[in-house]
Design a protein around this motif. Structure first.
Motif, PDB file in Angstrom:
ATOM      1  N   PRO A 114      -7.701 -12.443   4.332  1.00 46.51           N
ATOM      2  CA  PRO A 114      -6.312 -12.863   4.081  1.00 46.51           C
ATOM      3  C   PRO A 114      -5.471 -13.059   5.347  1.00 46.51           C
ATOM      4  CG  PRO A 114      -6.943 -11.190   2.523  1.00 46.51           C
ATOM      5  CD  PRO A 114      -8.069 -11.286   3.523  1.00 46.51           C
ATOM      6  N   GLY A 115      -5.731 -12.311   6.395  1.00 46.57           N
ATOM      7  CA  GLY A 115      -4.926 -12.418   7.610  1.00 46.57           C
ATOM      8  C   GLY A 115      -5.365 -13.531   8.556  1.00 46.57           C
ATOM      9  N   ASP A 116      -6.449 -14.215   8.262  1.00 46.10           N
ATOM     10  CA  ASP A 116      -6.949 -15.278   9.145  1.00 46.10           C
ATOM     11  C   ASP A 116      -6.007 -16.482   9.125  1.00 46.10           C
ATOM     12  OD1 ASP A 116      -9.140 -13.697   9.562  1.00 46.10           O
ATOM     13  OD2 ASP A 116     -10.512 -14.908   8.352  1.00 46.10           O
ATOM     14  N   THR A 117      -5.897 -17.159  10.261  1.00 46.59           N
ATOM     15  CA  THR A 117      -5.122 -18.406  10.306  1.00 46.59           C
ATOM     16  C   THR A 117      -6.065 -19.556   9.990  1.00 46.59           C
ATOM     17  OG1 THR A 117      -5.522 -18.619  12.667  1.00 46.59           O
ATOM     18  CG2 THR A 117      -3.459 -17.558  12.006  1.00 46.59           C
ATOM     19  N   PRO A 118      -5.579 -20.601   9.318  1.00 43.44           N
ATOM     20  CA  PRO A 118      -6.456 -21.695   8.885  1.00 43.44           C
ATOM     21  C   PRO A 118      -6.862 -22.662   9.999  1.00 43.44           C
ATOM     22  CG  PRO A 118      -4.225 -22.097   8.170  1.00 43.44           C
ATOM     23  CD  PRO A 118      -4.230 -20.729   8.802  1.00 43.44           C
ATOM     24  N   TYR A 119      -6.508 -22.398  11.229  1.00 47.14           N
ATOM     25  CA  TYR A 119      -6.879 -23.307  12.321  1.00 47.14           C
ATOM     26  C   TYR A 119      -7.322 -22.553  13.537  1.00 47.14           C
ATOM     27  CZ  TYR A 119      -1.895 -22.375  12.453  1.00 47.14           C
ATOM     28  OH  TYR A 119      -0.675 -21.761  12.375  1.00 47.14           O
TER      29      TYR A 119
END
Length: 119
Positions: A114-119
């Motif tokens: 959930p804490g990951d950034t999409p880029y």
């Protein structure tokens, strides 16, 4: 990608014949008058239902057919999410489902949190 996802997803739900799909109503190739819609950030989706195996049928008729952005079975065992403007598709589900996706050589799959950034 969808052809590889469908059999893995089908093994991880008790309701593969009762699924829900959200398709962006803005594609413009079909008339969705009278079909229920629901909002997502920046888009309205038409709400469709059917068997998971039917998810691939538009592509079998027209290789340029649009596939749903959101899909989930009635038992809510997993959820697939994407968008016409995204380069990735996200799948949420059990650890066993995610392990199956990561192990499938047809998919370029990476674990996400959930804490990951999409880029």
């Amino acid at each position: 990608m969808a052809q590889a996802l469908v059999p893995v997803l089908a093994r991880h739900t008790r309701t593969p014949r009762r699924c829900w799909f959200g398709l962006w109503e803005g594609y413009g190739r079909r008339d969705f008058a009278g079909v229920p819609t629901f909002p997502t950030p920046g888009r309205d989706e038409v709400l469709l239902r059917g068997a998971l195996s039917e998810m691939l049928s538009p592509v079998s008729v027209d290789e340029f057919a649009e596939l749903p952005d959101l899909w989930w079975p009635e038992d809510r065992a997993w959820c697939v999410g994407g968008d016409v403007d995204l380069v990735s598709t996200y799948v949420g589900g059990s650890p066993e489902l995610i392990a199956g996706l990561l192990a499938d050589p047809r998919l370029e799959a990476l674990p996400a949190s959930p804490g990951d950034t999409p880029y």
